[in-house]
Design a protein around this motif. Structure first.
Motif, short mmCIF file in Angstrom:
data_model
loop_
_atom_site.label_atom_id
_atom_site.label_comp_id
_atom_site.label_asym_id
_atom_site.label_seq_id
_atom_site.Cartn_x
_atom_site.Cartn_y
_atom_site.Cartn_z
N VAL A 29 0.83 -1.21 0.00
CA VAL A 29 0.00 0.00 0.00
C VAL A 29 0.87 1.26 0.00
O VAL A 29 0.59 2.23 -0.73
N THR A 30 1.93 1.25 0.78
CA THR A 30 2.81 2.42 0.85
C THR A 30 3.40 2.75 -0.52
O THR A 30 3.40 3.91 -0.95
N HIS A 31 3.88 1.74 -1.22
CA HIS A 31 4.50 1.99 -2.54
C HIS A 31 3.46 2.36 -3.59
O HIS A 31 3.76 3.14 -4.49
N SER A 32 2.26 1.82 -3.48
CA SER A 32 1.20 2.22 -4.42
C SER A 32 0.80 3.66 -4.21
O SER A 32 0.58 4.41 -5.16
N LEU A 33 0.68 4.07 -2.95
CA LEU A 33 0.31 5.45 -2.65
C LEU A 33 1.37 6.43 -3.14
O LEU A 33 1.06 7.50 -3.65
N ARG A 34 2.64 6.05 -3.00
CA ARG A 34 3.72 6.96 -3.32
C ARG A 34 4.10 6.94 -4.80
O ARG A 34 4.45 7.97 -5.37
N LEU A 175 -3.90 -1.90 -6.44
CA LEU A 175 -4.82 -1.11 -7.27
C LEU A 175 -5.70 -0.20 -6.41
O LEU A 175 -5.95 0.96 -6.77
N ALA A 176 -6.17 -0.73 -5.27
CA ALA A 176 -7.00 0.09 -4.39
C ALA A 176 -6.22 1.28 -3.83
O ALA A 176 -6.74 2.41 -3.79
N ALA A 177 -4.98 1.04 -3.44
CA ALA A 177 -4.17 2.14 -2.89
C ALA A 177 -3.84 3.16 -3.97
O ALA A 177 -3.86 4.37 -3.71
N ALA A 178 -3.55 2.69 -5.19
CA ALA A 178 -3.26 3.62 -6.28
C ALA A 178 -4.49 4.46 -6.63
O ALA A 178 -4.36 5.66 -6.93
N TRP A 179 -5.66 3.85 -6.58
CA TRP A 179 -6.90 4.61 -6.84
C TRP A 179 -7.10 5.68 -5.75
O TRP A 179 -7.44 6.83 -6.04
N MET A 180 -6.84 5.29 -4.49
CA MET A 180 -6.98 6.25 -3.40
C MET A 180 -6.02 7.42 -3.56
O MET A 180 -6.36 8.57 -3.25
N ALA A 181 -4.81 7.13 -4.06
CA ALA A 181 -3.79 8.18 -4.18
C ALA A 181 -4.20 9.26 -5.18
O ALA A 181 -3.68 10.37 -5.13
N ARG A 182 -5.13 8.94 -6.09
CA ARG A 182 -5.58 9.93 -7.07
C ARG A 182 -6.65 10.85 -6.51
O ARG A 182 -7.02 11.83 -7.15
N ARG A 183 -7.18 10.53 -5.33
CA ARG A 183 -8.21 11.38 -4.72
C ARG A 183 -7.53 12.61 -4.12
O ARG A 183 -6.46 12.52 -3.50
#
Length: 216
Positions: A29-34, A175-183
């Motif tokens: 999750v950390t790497h997807s968010l960043r 995928l969920a974390a990457a989607w959140m990062a676009r919010r």
């Protein structure tokens, strides 16, 4: 090998276990968010590769030795705890701009962490955690029939099935974390998410350091 009904139970139990948040999920999750979904997926693949080490080690008896030997368990435990603490401190003190517009500018202009480095980090996050080895030794044998002709082979096959079944779950987290990062709300709070992730990694490291060998 278990019959079809027990095999389905094994798969379902594996999915539930992989959905449970822990150091592996936090790393993905950390790497997807960043850095986006691709980095999160690569992080998950690194974790999967690390799990294969524990599976084959347990199948040939190394995992049992690790569970029985206090010295071996302690060495791997402290290495794993140190790695988690180092990862948490690095994330905790990473510098990030506050404004969402700045975050997008940084994402477009700064080089991302190399995917090879992300993969290797996920690999070592798993390999250096003796609790993963103990987990496989405790969980997988429950689904091996007592009259199995080759228990080590059955263990390896079930372990590989468990590990491969974890890949869709890990991809889903990425995928969920990457989607959140676009919010926008997540972008504005990314600084605090980094701090929370760093503290959680430190917490996992401390928890691992305080873990006793289950055979003691």
């Amino acid at each position: 090998m278990p019959d079809f009904q027990h095999l389905l139970l094994f798969i379902a139990a594996g999915w539930l276990l992989n959905l449970t948040p822990g150091p592996d999920v936090l790393y993905i999750v950390t790497h997807s968010l960043r850095s986006g979904a691709r980095a999160g997926v690569v992080a998950g693949l690194g974790i999967t590769a690390g799990c294969f080490v524990h599976i084959f080690a347990a199948a040939v008896g190394v995992g049992a030795l690790l569970a029985a030997s206090s010295a071996a368990f302690m060495v791997l435990k402290w290495l794993g705890a140190a790695y988690l603490l180092w990862t948490g401190i690095k994330i905790l003190f990473s510098r990030r701009p506050q404004a969402s517009t700045d975050l997008r500018a940084v994402a477009a202009s700064e080089p991302q962490r190399p995917l090879k480095e992300v993969f290797v980090g996920g690999f070592w996050t798993n390999v250096l955690n003796p609790k993963v080895a103990i987990f496989f030794l405790a969980f997988v044998p429950q689904f091996i029939t007592p009259d199995a002709a080759n228990p080590a082979l059955a263990f390896a096959l079930l372990g590989m099935l468990f590990n491969l079944n974890a890949i869709p779950v890990n991809v889903g987290w990425a995928l969920a974390a990457a989607w959140m990062a676009r919010r926008d709300a997540v972008q504005r709070g990314m600084h605090w998410l980094d701090r929370a992730a760093g503290l959680m990694f430190i917490g996992f490291g401390i928890k691992l350091a305080l873990t006793d060998n289950p055979t003691d």
